[in-house]
Scaffold this motif. Sequence first.
Motif, PDB file in Angstrom:
ATOM      1  N   ALA A   2      29.975  57.791  -1.257  1.00  0.00           N
ATOM      2  CA  ALA A   2      30.688  56.090  -1.675  1.00  0.00           C
ATOM      3  C   ALA A   2      30.092  55.277  -0.558  1.00  0.00           C
ATOM      4  O   ALA A   2      29.750  55.609   0.644  1.00  0.00           O
ATOM      5  N   THR A   3      30.090  54.146  -0.984  1.00  0.00           N
ATOM      6  CA  THR A   3      29.646  52.867  -0.028  1.00  0.00           C
ATOM      7  C   THR A   3      30.611  51.495  -0.421  1.00  0.00           C
ATOM      8  O   THR A   3      31.406  51.530  -1.397  1.00  0.00           O
ATOM      9  N   ILE A   4      30.469  50.730   0.629  1.00  0.00           N
ATOM     10  CA  ILE A   4      30.983  49.460   0.435  1.00  0.00           C
ATOM     11  C   ILE A   4      29.864  48.613   0.847  1.00  0.00           C
ATOM     12  O   ILE A   4      28.856  48.704   1.630  1.00  0.00           O
ATOM     13  N   THR A   5      29.535  47.620  -0.214  1.00  0.00           N
ATOM     14  CA  THR A   5      28.410  46.709  -0.397  1.00  0.00           C
ATOM     15  C   THR A   5      29.075  45.452  -0.379  1.00  0.00           C
ATOM     16  O   THR A   5      29.932  44.869  -0.903  1.00  0.00           O
ATOM     17  N   ARG A   6      28.195  44.410   0.387  1.00  0.00           N
ATOM     18  CA  ARG A   6      28.372  43.160   0.321  1.00  0.00           C
ATOM     19  C   ARG A   6      27.211  42.429  -0.389  1.00  0.00           C
ATOM     20  O   ARG A   6      26.161  42.856  -0.164  1.00  0.00           O
ATOM     21  N   ALA A   7      27.532  41.478  -1.452  1.00  0.00           N
ATOM     22  CA  ALA A   7      26.493  40.997  -2.234  1.00  0.00           C
ATOM     23  C   ALA A   7      26.801  39.581  -2.538  1.00  0.00           C
ATOM     24  O   ALA A   7      28.081  39.023  -2.372  1.00  0.00           O
ATOM     25  N   GLU A   8      25.995  38.598  -2.821  1.00  0.00           N
ATOM     26  CA  GLU A   8      26.045  37.522  -3.225  1.00  0.00           C
ATOM     27  C   GLU A   8      25.825  37.153  -4.643  1.00  0.00           C
ATOM     28  O   GLU A   8      24.813  37.570  -5.077  1.00  0.00           O
ATOM     29  N   ILE A   9      26.726  36.260  -5.046  1.00  0.00           N
ATOM     30  CA  ILE A   9      26.311  35.750  -6.437  1.00  0.00           C
ATOM     31  C   ILE A   9      26.269  34.009  -6.386  1.00  0.00           C
ATOM     32  O   ILE A   9      27.354  33.390  -6.119  1.00  0.00           O
ATOM     33  N   TRP A  84      40.486  35.366 -15.894  1.00  0.00           N
ATOM     34  CA  TRP A  84      39.552  34.722 -16.107  1.00  0.00           C
ATOM     35  C   TRP A  84      38.990  35.322 -17.207  1.00  0.00           C
ATOM     36  O   TRP A  84      39.168  36.500 -17.481  1.00  0.00           O
ATOM     37  N   VAL A  85      38.118  34.619 -17.987  1.00  0.00           N
ATOM     38  CA  VAL A  85      37.837  35.170 -19.491  1.00  0.00           C
ATOM     39  C   VAL A  85      36.142  34.894 -19.717  1.00  0.00           C
ATOM     40  O   VAL A  85      35.648  35.294 -20.379  1.00  0.00           O
ATOM     41  N   GLU A  86      35.334  34.134 -18.974  1.00  0.00           N
ATOM     42  CA  GLU A  86      34.178  33.826 -18.999  1.00  0.00           C
ATOM     43  C   GLU A  86      33.182  33.968 -17.774  1.00  0.00           C
ATOM     44  O   GLU A  86      34.288  33.732 -16.739  1.00  0.00           O
ATOM     45  N   GLN A  87      32.273  34.240 -18.009  1.00  0.00           N
ATOM     46  CA  GLN A  87      31.292  34.474 -16.602  1.00  0.00           C
ATOM     47  C   GLN A  87      31.678  35.359 -15.667  1.00  0.00           C
ATOM     48  O   GLN A  87      31.600  35.039 -14.480  1.00  0.00           O
ATOM     49  N   VAL A  88      32.268  36.418 -15.946  1.00  0.00           N
ATOM     50  CA  VAL A  88      32.758  37.546 -15.085  1.00  0.00           C
ATOM     51  C   VAL A  88      32.008  39.054 -15.739  1.00  0.00           C
ATOM     52  O   VAL A  88      32.572  39.855 -15.386  1.00  0.00           O
ATOM     53  N   HIS A  89      31.111  38.656 -16.606  1.00  0.00           N
ATOM     54  CA  HIS A  89      30.390  39.965 -17.084  1.00  0.00           C
ATOM     55  C   HIS A  89      30.239  41.208 -15.976  1.00  0.00           C
ATOM     56  O   HIS A  89      30.475  42.292 -16.312  1.00  0.00           O
ATOM     57  N   LEU A  90      29.436  40.704 -14.808  1.00  0.00           N
ATOM     58  CA  LEU A  90      29.316  41.564 -13.922  1.00  0.00           C
ATOM     59  C   LEU A  90      30.373  42.366 -13.486  1.00  0.00           C
ATOM     60  O   LEU A  90      30.344  43.476 -13.134  1.00  0.00           O
ATOM     61  N   ARG A 126      23.114  51.128 -10.831  1.00  0.00           N
ATOM     62  CA  ARG A 126      23.344  50.789 -11.895  1.00  0.00           C
ATOM     63  C   ARG A 126      23.852  49.341 -12.197  1.00  0.00           C
ATOM     64  O   ARG A 126      23.662  48.678 -13.142  1.00  0.00           O
ATOM     65  N   THR A 127      24.419  48.757 -11.051  1.00  0.00           N
ATOM     66  CA  THR A 127      24.838  47.524 -10.955  1.00  0.00           C
ATOM     67  C   THR A 127      23.593  46.725 -10.974  1.00  0.00           C
ATOM     68  O   THR A 127      23.650  45.536 -11.700  1.00  0.00           O
ATOM     69  N   ASN A 128      22.491  46.888 -10.409  1.00  0.00           N
ATOM     70  CA  ASN A 128      21.405  46.233 -10.144  1.00  0.00           C
ATOM     71  C   ASN A 128      20.504  46.239 -11.347  1.00  0.00           C
ATOM     72  O   ASN A 128      19.936  45.221 -12.077  1.00  0.00           O
ATOM     73  N   GLU A 129      20.628  47.278 -12.217  1.00  0.00           N
ATOM     74  CA  GLU A 129      20.202  47.432 -13.473  1.00  0.00           C
ATOM     75  C   GLU A 129      20.804  46.726 -14.691  1.00  0.00           C
ATOM     76  O   GLU A 129      19.933  45.907 -15.373  1.00  0.00           O
ATOM     77  N   CYS A 131      22.311  43.857 -13.945  1.00  0.00           N
ATOM     78  CA  CYS A 131      22.180  42.234 -13.469  1.00  0.00           C
ATOM     79  C   CYS A 131      20.717  42.051 -13.961  1.00  0.00           C
ATOM     80  O   CYS A 131      20.262  41.166 -14.534  1.00  0.00           O
ATOM     81  N   GLU A 132      19.779  43.242 -13.978  1.00  0.00           N
ATOM     82  CA  GLU A 132      18.343  42.768 -14.328  1.00  0.00           C
ATOM     83  C   GLU A 132      18.105  42.552 -15.950  1.00  0.00           C
ATOM     84  O   GLU A 132      17.455  41.674 -16.266  1.00  0.00           O
ATOM     85  N   SER A 133      18.875  43.604 -16.555  1.00  0.00           N
ATOM     86  CA  SER A 133      18.909  43.524 -17.983  1.00  0.00           C
ATOM     87  C   SER A 133      19.603  42.198 -18.893  1.00  0.00           C
ATOM     88  O   SER A 133      19.306  41.728 -19.730  1.00  0.00           O
ATOM     89  N   HIS A 134      20.590  41.596 -17.855  1.00  0.00           N
ATOM     90  CA  HIS A 134      21.309  40.467 -18.369  1.00  0.00           C
ATOM     91  C   HIS A 134      21.163  39.106 -17.717  1.00  0.00           C
ATOM     92  O   HIS A 134      21.590  38.143 -17.794  1.00  0.00           O
ATOM     93  N   GLY A 135      19.974  39.287 -16.919  1.00  0.00           N
ATOM     94  CA  GLY A 135      19.503  38.025 -16.140  1.00  0.00           C
ATOM     95  C   GLY A 135      20.590  37.463 -15.447  1.00  0.00           C
ATOM     96  O   GLY A 135      20.602  36.042 -14.965  1.00  0.00           O
ATOM     97  N   LEU A 136      21.205  38.348 -14.625  1.00  0.00           N
ATOM     98  CA  LEU A 136      22.097  38.069 -13.538  1.00  0.00           C
ATOM     99  C   LEU A 136      21.685  38.314 -12.128  1.00  0.00           C
ATOM    100  O   LEU A 136      20.755  38.926 -11.870  1.00  0.00           O
ATOM    101  N   SER A 137      22.345  37.621 -11.340  1.00  0.00           N
ATOM    102  CA  SER A 137      21.691  37.704  -9.707  1.00  0.00           C
ATOM    103  C   SER A 137      22.793  38.741  -9.171  1.00  0.00           C
ATOM    104  O   SER A 137      24.022  38.390  -9.361  1.00  0.00           O
ATOM    105  N   PHE A 138      22.250  39.429  -8.112  1.00  0.00           N
ATOM    106  CA  PHE A 138      23.102  39.979  -7.500  1.00  0.00           C
ATOM    107  C   PHE A 138      22.404  40.746  -6.270  1.00  0.00           C
ATOM    108  O   PHE A 138      21.446  41.723  -5.869  1.00  0.00           O
ATOM    109  N   GLU A 139      22.620  39.819  -5.168  1.00  0.00           N
ATOM    110  CA  GLU A 139      21.802  39.847  -3.842  1.00  0.00           C
ATOM    111  C   GLU A 139      22.410  40.797  -2.799  1.00  0.00           C
ATOM    112  O   GLU A 139      23.554  40.192  -2.272  1.00  0.00           O
TER     113      GLU A 139
END
Length: 219
Positions: A2-9, A84-90, A126-129, A131-139
């Motif tokens: 298990a991991t704890i990850t910090r990321a920016e959107i 929230w109903v939009e823009q929360v796909h990730l 799988r989160t990174n995958e 984001c790549e397939s949906h054109g989203l950013s996850f740094e």
Amino acid sequence: MATITRAEIPAEEFALLETLRSVPEVTFDCERIVESGSELVMPLVWARGATREELEGALSDDPSVREFSLLADFDDDLLYRMTWVEQVHLVLEMVTTLHATVMDASCDGATWTLRVFYPDHDALSRTNEFCESHGLSFEVTHVREMEGEPSGRFGLTDEQFEALTLACQEGYFSVPRRTDLDELAADLDISHQALSERIRRGTEVLVEEALLVGPLSDR
């Protein structure tokens, strides 16, 4: 493991974008983000830097917010429950398919910073995958493995964990104090300066892990 990850959107890829545009001085901190159905997310959100009137006017016009209710008003700090109903796909992908937990999130106007607990490395990949397939950013800016030892679970080194727990047990943090650094250093067979650095650095790590949501400062 298990991991704890910090990321920016980027803010434009997440919720509350129109509110941020309407009230640019506002900042948000989310204490909890949970799934509510297959297309809804219900967070608890602290809002700062805006009056209740201007903020709620913006929230009412924000297409990403289905509903909101004020839970607490502490003058400069407003606590809301939102849907929230939009823009929360990730986030939906994280909490539904990947079984991740969004521990907290914050926004300074341009960027959302999330702290996410993943049950394993595969879920992060799988989160990174996704984001790549949906054109989203996850740094990803920081990844910490949840090691089996108690120190690892809190981001501490073994030495910091030992110093902090001994200090607490012996009453160093009590008021009044029941011991001092010299006595603790002697128990640990290290110098006064080394113990002071372990306690200060360990305390900083605990505050970062437990209280701070935004980007980590340079260590």
